[in-house]
Design a protein around this motif. Structure first.
Motif, PDB file in Angstrom:
ATOM      1  N   UNK A 739       0.846  -1.191   0.000  1.00 50.43           N
ATOM      2  CA  UNK A 739       0.000   0.000   0.000  1.00 50.43           C
ATOM      3  C   UNK A 739       0.880   1.240   0.000  1.00 50.43           C
ATOM      4  N   UNK A 740       0.541   2.168  -0.889  1.00 52.64           N
ATOM      5  CA  UNK A 740       1.316   3.418  -0.914  1.00 52.64           C
ATOM      6  C   UNK A 740       0.396   4.619  -0.844  1.00 52.64           C
ATOM      7  N   UNK A 741       0.669   5.451   0.109  1.00 52.13           N
ATOM      8  CA  UNK A 741       0.188   6.817   0.159  1.00 52.13           C
ATOM      9  C   UNK A 741       1.391   7.647   0.589  1.00 52.13           C
ATOM     10  N   UNK A 742       1.427   8.925   0.231  1.00 47.29           N
ATOM     11  CA  UNK A 742       2.634   9.693   0.541  1.00 47.29           C
ATOM     12  C   UNK A 742       2.996   9.700   2.024  1.00 47.29           C
ATOM     13  N   UNK A 743       1.969   9.588   2.895  1.00 48.48           N
ATOM     14  CA  UNK A 743       2.224   9.642   4.334  1.00 48.48           C
ATOM     15  C   UNK A 743       1.967   8.308   5.039  1.00 48.48           C
ATOM     16  N   UNK A 744       1.759   7.262   4.268  1.00 45.66           N
ATOM     17  CA  UNK A 744       1.524   5.936   4.852  1.00 45.66           C
ATOM     18  C   UNK A 744       1.905   4.852   3.855  1.00 45.66           C
ATOM     19  N   UNK A 745       2.809   3.961   4.259  1.00 44.57           N
ATOM     20  CA  UNK A 745       3.242   2.861   3.407  1.00 44.57           C
ATOM     21  C   UNK A 745       3.131   1.556   4.188  1.00 44.57           C
ATOM     22  N   UNK A 746       2.709   0.487   3.505  1.00 45.87           N
ATOM     23  CA  UNK A 746       2.615  -0.828   4.128  1.00 45.87           C
ATOM     24  C   UNK A 746       3.408  -1.846   3.311  1.00 45.87           C
ATOM     25  N   UNK A 747       4.054  -2.756   4.015  1.00 43.35           N
ATOM     26  CA  UNK A 747       4.874  -3.789   3.388  1.00 43.35           C
ATOM     27  C   UNK A 747       4.532  -5.137   4.004  1.00 43.35           C
ATOM     28  N   UNK A 748       4.678  -6.189   3.209  1.00 42.88           N
ATOM     29  CA  UNK A 748       4.581  -7.562   3.692  1.00 42.88           C
ATOM     30  C   UNK A 748       5.968  -8.182   3.588  1.00 42.88           C
ATOM     31  N   UNK A 749       6.360  -8.901   4.626  1.00 40.07           N
ATOM     32  CA  UNK A 749       7.675  -9.554   4.593  1.00 40.07           C
ATOM     33  C   UNK A 749       7.536 -11.013   4.993  1.00 40.07           C
ATOM     34  N   UNK A 750       8.455 -11.820   4.488  1.00 32.33           N
ATOM     35  CA  UNK A 750       8.489 -13.254   4.815  1.00 32.33           C
ATOM     36  C   UNK A 750       9.950 -13.687   4.782  1.00 32.33           C
ATOM     37  N   UNK A 751      10.461 -14.153   5.902  1.00 32.60           N
ATOM     38  CA  UNK A 751      11.860 -14.588   5.969  1.00 32.60           C
ATOM     39  C   UNK A 751      12.009 -15.684   7.004  1.00 32.60           C
ATOM     40  N   UNK A 752      12.992 -16.519   6.789  1.00 36.63           N
ATOM     41  CA  UNK A 752      13.261 -17.621   7.714  1.00 36.63           C
ATOM     42  C   UNK A 752      14.202 -17.203   8.840  1.00 36.63           C
ATOM     43  N   UNK A 753      14.871 -16.054   8.636  1.00 40.49           N
ATOM     44  CA  UNK A 753      15.832 -15.568   9.630  1.00 40.49           C
ATOM     45  C   UNK A 753      15.592 -14.089   9.896  1.00 40.49           C
ATOM     46  N   UNK A 754      16.106 -13.567  10.992  1.00 42.25           N
ATOM     47  CA  UNK A 754      15.987 -12.117  11.236  1.00 42.25           C
ATOM     48  C   UNK A 754      16.694 -11.320  10.145  1.00 42.25           C
ATOM     49  N   UNK A 755      16.097 -10.204   9.789  1.00 48.13           N
ATOM     50  CA  UNK A 755      16.627  -9.413   8.683  1.00 48.13           C
ATOM     51  C   UNK A 755      16.697  -7.932   9.059  1.00 48.13           C
ATOM     52  N   UNK A 756      17.498  -7.186   8.301  1.00 50.19           N
ATOM     53  CA  UNK A 756      17.429  -5.735   8.345  1.00 50.19           C
ATOM     54  C   UNK A 756      16.785  -5.289   7.038  1.00 50.19           C
ATOM     55  N   UNK A 757      15.617  -4.701   7.151  1.00 51.90           N
ATOM     56  CA  UNK A 757      14.923  -4.192   5.972  1.00 51.90           C
ATOM     57  C   UNK A 757      15.352  -2.758   5.721  1.00 51.90           C
TER      58      UNK A 757
END
Length: 846
Positions: A739-757
């Motif tokens: 989801x993108x709005x200039x003042x609000x963004x949403x992301x989905x993530x899926x990983x088997x290990x801890x990550x730095x996004x």
């Protein structure tokens, strides 16, 4: 009866101002609108903000349209509860630029009525001020915030003088508070800052007068308290704007420097001196206040086109080799302007008559005005010299608070453009009405000032070529004699025309004043002559810079980013050169439109055709790597200077990948090409390697050489963020924008290990909140200018929203201050009327 008659004259004067404003702007009668460069740029840069407002009925205080994303505080954002801005909008009810001209006239008229209490002189002074050439130049350029701020200079000063000079405490409080609020709401802090420098002289003058017992100390203290309260409440009514901008400025090129290099020192606040002083007025150039084309006027004078054609003929006839052509090119600058500034749209012409009367005013005006106006005028002229008077400039940059936040010192001459008309009418009024001034004294001063002024003009007319030169040192070094001689002769002709006019105008004014002294002319006739000649002078000069060519059909003014060429557009451009920029960018705009329509995902475009960091065509259609804005975020500006000044074929693409430049627009204006960039990092990505660096210099240099899809550059100061957190590689890990709005963004993530996004979103430490599975978490800066957050293993929803607390806090302070202003004003008027009625009750005889 006299009061009613005076009100009629005031009403007539206001009607005169409206008529003058409309007469100057006659194209508005046919529905045409001003075509202003800066407003065109604004329309592109603010497109996302305006679309969001139209679609949702809400306001976004962040936009991704320019420079990878930035707050909208300086892009036309609106604030809830901003009552003072609504008042400003209502005052500017007339069509542009009629609104500006009317308020310039009317504001000074109020000031004139305060200082001389005579509508004739107030009307004359209003035309002196309202027709100052600089205002018309900035209107033509689209510096609307600047002229909007200047509109309120005179009425704010009127309110202060009502308190200090007229001892009208209640009305003075009301006027001062209202116009202080409007001044700040107009949102050009630089202009307000310059005005406050001048007002400092007024404060010192009143303090000295109190110490010398020329005015009661009690009155000075009461007045200063009222002015201070007015200032605090007026500023308080703009709390949202001020608090948001104060927070924002810290992170911009006006805030602390981050890098240490040849032009920056880490931790030092403000811009570098070269940027601050770039537009410095030449010392001799100051005479432009009196003779508009002393130094050729503007870089693009009306006569310049004919001169350029002649120069091309001379070059073709006399230049026979490429080396000679290269030498000519090296020495060639503006055809007309030959002053010290890099270029200029026109001179800060005040008017020959106004300057002449101002000099007289310093002899005739009351001392309570004379000295502070003289001091403020001298200081602002010296500061306008900038790099041409480094002793003073260095002092102000290094020691005077906030001075190093502003560039283009030449613009401080707006103070002179306020004070010269003021001292002119003060001196003229006293010349005509003060019986304490003897005829002998008046005649002597008038003779000396007239003789000196006309004598100076004669000297310049006779020996101008040898005294002024009419060429730059660069031109004298590189241009061949046949070109140099032609340029100097044509520039001298421009100067001579204006100097002769100045001589005539001053002579007429001086003659009118002498004839009044000899009782051969009435005061009213003299005022009419002075007003008519001055009006003709300023009107004709201003028409060089703001005229019918600045107006275009409404469709082009409101939609300057045309995507289709047509015979109609070509015909319009041929009739009005102002539209040439629209026609020249049609193909590029079409390319940008095509990109946006075919790929509706969120990404950025790198436009390498129109001037990446000086255009907003790209932003109109899609988020841009570049843009056009004077107050960029410091970190982004650092990246521009580090990588885009020299286009390294390896490092620049690496940086563009970080910034998610999915498309590059390259080629030329006629045949632009949209090139997909498959290596763009996307909206977000996971990294498995962390590179810790000790200094910002190491940080910024690293981002051009690392593999940013695998490695993130982290400042060593953020090591603590990873305490108790691990980052492990997972080739199957994914993160995507949902989801993108200039003042609000949403992301989905899926990983088997801890990550730095790492997100291709600009790091800004105020207002942005990060949530992982709806739980707010801290985030850090990565790769010098991006955001990053630690994400545990598994499937997660990541959301970031921009909710600056200063907006909500500022709203309540603004509304509270406005309520306080209304309450105090109502109480003051009630108390004043009550006391007035008491005075009118007859005392019974005992």
């Amino acid at each position: 009866m006299a009061k009613n008659k005076n009100l009629i004259y005031i009403a007539i004067s206001l009607v005169v101002f409206i008529v003058l404003a409309f007469l100057y702007s006659t194209p508005v009668f046919t529905g045409k609108q001003l075509f202003q460069h800066d407003i065109v740029q604004y329309r592109g840069g603010a497109k996302e903000l305006l679309d969001y407002r139209a679609d949702t009925g809400k306001e976004t205080y962040w936009s991704d349209s320019m420079f990878g994303g930035m707050p909208t505080y300086q892009m036309g954002s609106q604030f809830k509860g901003d009552i003072i801005k609504k008042i400003d909008s209502n005052l500017n009810f007339l069509p542009r630029p009629v609104n500006y001209l009317f308020l310039l006239f009317a504001g000074f008229f109020l000031l004139g009525m305060v200082v001389v209490r005579n509508w004739k002189y107030a009307l004359l002074g209003a035309t002196f001020f309202g027709l100052s050439t600089y205002f018309y130049i900035i209107i033509a350029a689209g510096h609307n915030g600047k002229v909007n701020t200047i509109e309120y200079f005179a009425p704010l000063l009127a309110g202060i003088l009502l308190v200090y000079i007229r001892k009208q405490y209640i009305w003075g409080f009301i006027v001062t508070t209202l116009f202080m609020g409007l001044q700040i709401a107009a949102n050009h802090p630089q202009m307000t800052y310059y005005l406050f420098l001048a007002l400092g002289f007024l404060f010192l003058s009143e303090l000295i007068r109190a110490i010398q017992k020329k005015t009661p100390m009690k009155h000075f203290l009461i007045s200063s308290g009222i002015i201070a309260a007015s200032g605090i409440i007026g500023i308080g009514m703009n709390s949202q704007r001020i608090m948001a901008n104060s927070e924002y400025i810290k992170e911009t090129v006006r805030g602390k420097q981050i890098l240490t290099n040849d032009s920056h020192t880490s931790g030092k606040s403000g811009m570098d001196k070269e940027s601050i002083l770039m537009w410095s007025y030449g010392q001799l150039e100051t005479l432009n206040l009196f003779i508009p084309r002393l130094m050729g006027g503007g870089s693009q004078e009306p006569e310049g086109k004919e001169m350029m054609n002649k120069i091309q003929e001379l070059v073709q006839e006399n230049v026979s080799s490429q080396s000679e052509m290269d030498r000519v090119s090296k020495g060639f600058g503006s055809v007309t302007y030959w002053g010290d500034q890099p270029g200029t749209s026109g001179p800060a012409y005040q008017g020959a008559i106004v300057c002449f009367l101002a000099v007289l005013g310093f002899f005739f005006a009351s001392k309570k005005y004379r000295y502070w106006i003289l001091g403020a005028s001298i200081l602002t002229i010296l500061l306008a010299w900038g790099s041409n008077f480094m002793v003073l400039s260095d002092f102000f940059i290094d020691f005077v608070p906030f001075y190093n936040k502003f560039r283009a010192p030449s613009s401080i001459l707006v103070v002179v453009e306020l004070l010269f008309p003021l001292i002119a009418i003060l001196g003229l009024y006293r010349f005509f009405t003060d019986e304490k001034l003897t005829q002998e004294y008046k005649q002597k001063i008038l003779l000396y000032v007239s003789g000196a002024t006309l004598g100076l003009l004669l000297i310049l007319l006779i020996a101008g070529k040898s005294l002024l030169g009419f060429s730059t040192s660069n031109e004298r070094t590189y241009l061949p004699p046949f070109l140099l001689d032609y340029l100097t002769e044509e520039r001298f002709k421009l100067f001579r025309i204006d100097a002769i006019k100045a001589f005539i105008y001053v002579a007429i004014t001086a003659a009118a004043l002498f004839m009044v002294l000899k009782q051969k002319l009435s005061q009213n006739i003299a005022l009419m002559i002075i007003g008519a000649v001055s009006l003709f002078d300023l009107w004709t000069v201003n028409k060089r810079y703001l005229n019918d060519e600045n107006y275009v059909d409404k469709v082009f003014a409101e939609n300057p980013f045309q995507t289709e060429g047509s015979d109609l557009l070509a015909e319009k451009v041929e009739a009005n050169p102002s539209l040439s920029s629209i026609l020249s960018s049609v193909h590029v705009n079409k390319t940008l439109e095509t990109i946006a329509e075919k790929d509706k995902t969120h990404y950025r475009v790198f436009n390498n055709i129109l001037g990446t960091f000086s255009e907003t065509n790209t932003s109109y259609f899609k988020s841009s790597i570049g843009g056009y804005h004077a107050v960029k975020l410091r970190r982004y500006d650092d990246v521009i200077n580090e990588y885009f000044q020299i286009m390294d074929s390896v490092k620049v693409p690496n940086v563009l990948n970080l910034l998610n430049a999915k498309y590059w627009v390259v080629g030329g204006p006629e045949q632009p090409q949209a090139v997909p960039n498959p290596k763009a990092n996307g909206n977000a990505w996971f990294v498995s390697d962390l590179k810790f660096v000790n200094t910002p210099n190491e940080e910024i240099k690293s981002i051009g050489v690392i593999d940013s899809k695998k490695t993130a550059v982290i400042a060593s100061s953020d090591k603590n963020y990873f305490t108790g957190k691990t980052v492990q590689a997972d080739p199957t890990a994914v993160i995507s924008l949902t989801k993108y709005r200039p003042n609000e963004l949403e992301f989905k993530s899926d990983s088997k290990t801890p990550q730095l996004a790492v997100f291709s979103e600009i790091y800004y430490p105020h207002g942005w909140k990060m949530f992982v599975d709806e739980k707010e978490v801290p985030y850090i800066k990565a790769d010098y200018l991006l955001r990053a957050v630690h994400v545990p293993a598994g499937k997660h929803n990541i959301r970031m929203i921009f909710e600056p607390q200063v907006i909500e806090t500022g709203k309540w302070i603004s509304m509270l201050c406005f309520g306080l202003f209304i309450a105090l004003s109502a109480f003051g008027i009630f108390w004043m009327n009550k006391n007035k009625k008491k005075e009118e009750i007859p005392v019974e005889k005992i």
